[in-house]
Design a protein around this motif. Sequence first.
Motif, PDB file in Angstrom:
ATOM      1  N   THR A  21       0.854  -1.185   0.000  1.00  0.00           N
ATOM      2  CA  THR A  21       0.000   0.000   0.000  1.00  0.00           C
ATOM      3  C   THR A  21       0.893   1.239   0.000  1.00  0.00           C
ATOM      4  N   PRO A  22       0.967   1.943  -1.119  1.00  0.00           N
ATOM      5  CA  PRO A  22       1.869   3.099  -1.191  1.00  0.00           C
ATOM      6  C   PRO A  22       1.446   4.206  -0.235  1.00  0.00           C
ATOM      7  N   ALA A  23       2.435   4.899   0.319  1.00  0.00           N
ATOM      8  CA  ALA A  23       2.166   6.108   1.091  1.00  0.00           C
ATOM      9  C   ALA A  23       1.616   7.170   0.149  1.00  0.00           C
ATOM     10  N   PRO A  24       0.971   8.203   0.702  1.00  0.00           N
ATOM     11  CA  PRO A  24       0.371   9.226  -0.169  1.00  0.00           C
ATOM     12  C   PRO A  24       1.338   9.877  -1.148  1.00  0.00           C
ATOM     13  N   ASP A  25       2.633   9.910  -0.819  1.00  0.00           N
ATOM     14  CA  ASP A  25       3.598  10.567  -1.714  1.00  0.00           C
ATOM     15  C   ASP A  25       4.389   9.572  -2.556  1.00  0.00           C
ATOM     16  N   GLU A  26       3.951   8.303  -2.608  1.00  0.00           N
ATOM     17  CA  GLU A  26       4.687   7.282  -3.333  1.00  0.00           C
ATOM     18  C   GLU A  26       3.963   6.813  -4.588  1.00  0.00           C
ATOM     19  N   MET A  27       4.747   6.558  -5.631  1.00  0.00           N
ATOM     20  CA  MET A  27       4.283   5.935  -6.867  1.00  0.00           C
ATOM     21  C   MET A  27       5.075   4.639  -7.021  1.00  0.00           C
ATOM     22  N   VAL A  28       4.425   3.583  -7.521  1.00  0.00           N
ATOM     23  CA  VAL A  28       5.051   2.267  -7.617  1.00  0.00           C
ATOM     24  C   VAL A  28       5.092   1.813  -9.076  1.00  0.00           C
ATOM     25  N   LEU A  29       6.195   1.202  -9.473  1.00  0.00           N
ATOM     26  CA  LEU A  29       6.331   0.640 -10.817  1.00  0.00           C
ATOM     27  C   LEU A  29       5.795  -0.788 -10.860  1.00  0.00           C
ATOM     28  N   THR A  30       5.004  -1.092 -11.886  1.00  0.00           N
ATOM     29  CA  THR A  30       4.547  -2.459 -12.141  1.00  0.00           C
ATOM     30  C   THR A  30       4.856  -2.815 -13.587  1.00  0.00           C
ATOM     31  N   VAL A  31       4.773  -4.118 -13.921  1.00  0.00           N
ATOM     32  CA  VAL A  31       5.100  -4.555 -15.281  1.00  0.00           C
ATOM     33  C   VAL A  31       4.039  -5.504 -15.814  1.00  0.00           C
ATOM     34  N   HIS A  32       3.862  -5.488 -17.128  1.00  0.00           N
ATOM     35  CA  HIS A  32       2.843  -6.281 -17.817  1.00  0.00           C
ATOM     36  C   HIS A  32       3.067  -7.778 -17.616  1.00  0.00           C
ATOM     37  N   ARG A  33       4.327  -8.220 -17.559  1.00  0.00           N
ATOM     38  CA  ARG A  33       4.626  -9.652 -17.452  1.00  0.00           C
ATOM     39  C   ARG A  33       4.074 -10.275 -16.168  1.00  0.00           C
ATOM     40  N   TRP A  34       3.738  -9.457 -15.189  1.00  0.00           N
ATOM     41  CA  TRP A  34       3.152  -9.987 -13.958  1.00  0.00           C
ATOM     42  C   TRP A  34       1.695 -10.417 -14.147  1.00  0.00           C
ATOM     43  N   PHE A  35       1.057  -9.939 -15.211  1.00  0.00           N
ATOM     44  CA  PHE A  35      -0.375 -10.196 -15.402  1.00  0.00           C
ATOM     45  C   PHE A  35      -0.688 -11.036 -16.640  1.00  0.00           C
ATOM     46  N   ALA A  36       0.318 -11.335 -17.440  1.00  0.00           N
ATOM     47  CA  ALA A  36       0.106 -12.128 -18.664  1.00  0.00           C
ATOM     48  C   ALA A  36       1.397 -12.824 -19.033  1.00  0.00           C
ATOM     49  N   ASN A  37       1.292 -13.840 -19.864  1.00  0.00           N
ATOM     50  CA  ASN A  37       2.453 -14.598 -20.307  1.00  0.00           C
ATOM     51  C   ASN A  37       3.175 -13.829 -21.411  1.00  0.00           C
ATOM     52  N   LYS A  38       3.830 -12.751 -20.998  1.00  0.00           N
ATOM     53  CA  LYS A  38       4.520 -11.868 -21.932  1.00  0.00           C
ATOM     54  C   LYS A  38       5.882 -11.490 -21.360  1.00  0.00           C
ATOM     55  N   SER A  39       6.772 -11.051 -22.242  1.00  0.00           N
ATOM     56  CA  SER A  39       8.070 -10.553 -21.793  1.00  0.00           C
ATOM     57  C   SER A  39       8.005  -9.089 -21.370  1.00  0.00           C
ATOM     58  N   CYS A  40       7.001  -8.378 -21.808  1.00  0.00           N
ATOM     59  CA  CYS A  40       6.861  -6.927 -21.614  1.00  0.00           C
ATOM     60  C   CYS A  40       7.185  -6.511 -20.167  1.00  0.00           C
ATOM     61  N   PRO A  41       8.011  -5.510 -19.966  1.00  0.00           N
ATOM     62  CA  PRO A  41       8.538  -4.541 -20.934  1.00  0.00           C
ATOM     63  C   PRO A  41       9.838  -4.960 -21.615  1.00  0.00           C
ATOM     64  N   GLY A  42      10.134  -6.264 -21.649  1.00  0.00           N
ATOM     65  CA  GLY A  42      11.384  -6.749 -22.224  1.00  0.00           C
ATOM     66  C   GLY A  42      12.491  -6.743 -21.188  1.00  0.00           C
ATOM     67  N   ASP A  43      13.458  -7.626 -21.365  1.00  0.00           N
ATOM     68  CA  ASP A  43      14.537  -7.733 -20.373  1.00  0.00           C
ATOM     69  C   ASP A  43      15.385  -6.473 -20.300  1.00  0.00           C
ATOM     70  N   TRP A  44      15.543  -5.763 -21.432  1.00  0.00           N
ATOM     71  CA  TRP A  44      16.340  -4.527 -21.430  1.00  0.00           C
ATOM     72  C   TRP A  44      15.774  -3.526 -20.429  1.00  0.00           C
ATOM     73  N   MET A  45      14.466  -3.266 -20.498  1.00  0.00           N
ATOM     74  CA  MET A  45      13.849  -2.297 -19.606  1.00  0.00           C
ATOM     75  C   MET A  45      13.671  -2.863 -18.199  1.00  0.00           C
ATOM     76  N   TYR A  46      13.365  -4.148 -18.115  1.00  0.00           N
ATOM     77  CA  TYR A  46      13.155  -4.764 -16.800  1.00  0.00           C
ATOM     78  C   TYR A  46      14.414  -4.618 -15.937  1.00  0.00           C
ATOM     79  N   GLU A  47      15.580  -4.788 -16.546  1.00  0.00           N
ATOM     80  CA  GLU A  47      16.835  -4.673 -15.799  1.00  0.00           C
ATOM     81  C   GLU A  47      17.161  -3.230 -15.417  1.00  0.00           C
ATOM     82  N   ARG A  48      16.447  -2.277 -15.998  1.00  0.00           N
ATOM     83  CA  ARG A  48      16.707  -0.858 -15.713  1.00  0.00           C
ATOM     84  C   ARG A  48      15.624  -0.211 -14.856  1.00  0.00           C
TER      85      ARG A  48
END
Length: 255
Positions: free
Chosen positions: A140-167
């Motif tokens: 649960t983010p604090a009021p001043d926090e934003m959290v990063l999520t990725v598409h691969r957590w919700f579907a059988n996909k590589s998105c956002p790709g290993d290049w971006m995932y590592e960054r």
Amino acid sequence: MAYTNSPLVSYTKLSPNHSGQRTHSIDRITPHCVVGQCSVETLGNVFLPTSRQASSNYGIGVDGRVGMYVEEKNRSWCSSSAANDQRAVTIECASDATEPYAFKDVVYQRLIELCTDICKRNGKTKLLWLGDKDKTLGYTPAPDEMVLTVHRWFANKSCPGDWMYERLECLSKEVTDALTKTPLDNNAADWSKNEVNWALRNGILKGDERGNLMLHSPVTREQLCVMLKRYHDFIYPPQLNKSQKTVENNSSKGV
């Protein structure tokens, strides 16, 4: 909450593919890879047909321009998760068409700028990458926090790709640094410019390690002492003082 859209947008082609106004406030950002080095116009055309059943809030084209396809106030259809898209700003980024789906540097740099802008307008001072699906989705983010999520957590996909995932950790740090950095206070008023420039030229005013002159900030006693000593050394340079003492010593010896 009154939602706004990014001023970084230079191209708009609104897609009909969205669910209307969000049912959750924005506290996530989900970067995606397009799987193609395409323009913002091409992305707009991709998301335009209702048969496509897909969209994103923003897209970053191969040249670094930003397109908008679903306004921030509305939920896009982007992450294979209604729950995620209700609270996330989704961003499609031009990428290579094959793994690791690398972004061009201009795209990655614009992603940093866009994420920073999204956080600022939504009242966030931190962008977090927790690096784990269960930990992130249970957080649960604090009021001043934003959290990063990725598409691969919700579907059988590589998105956002290993290049971006590592960054993603690097992205979170760069955005948080940009959000917390104190702006430089170096703009002198018209009535003081000559004096400020004189103080700079003569080493009396130097600023901090970042070059921040803090022109409109209160002066502490410590800072005043330092500036007085610099002024003294400007009027009476140490070398001159040494020469004067030599003359005085010689005079006292009758030379």
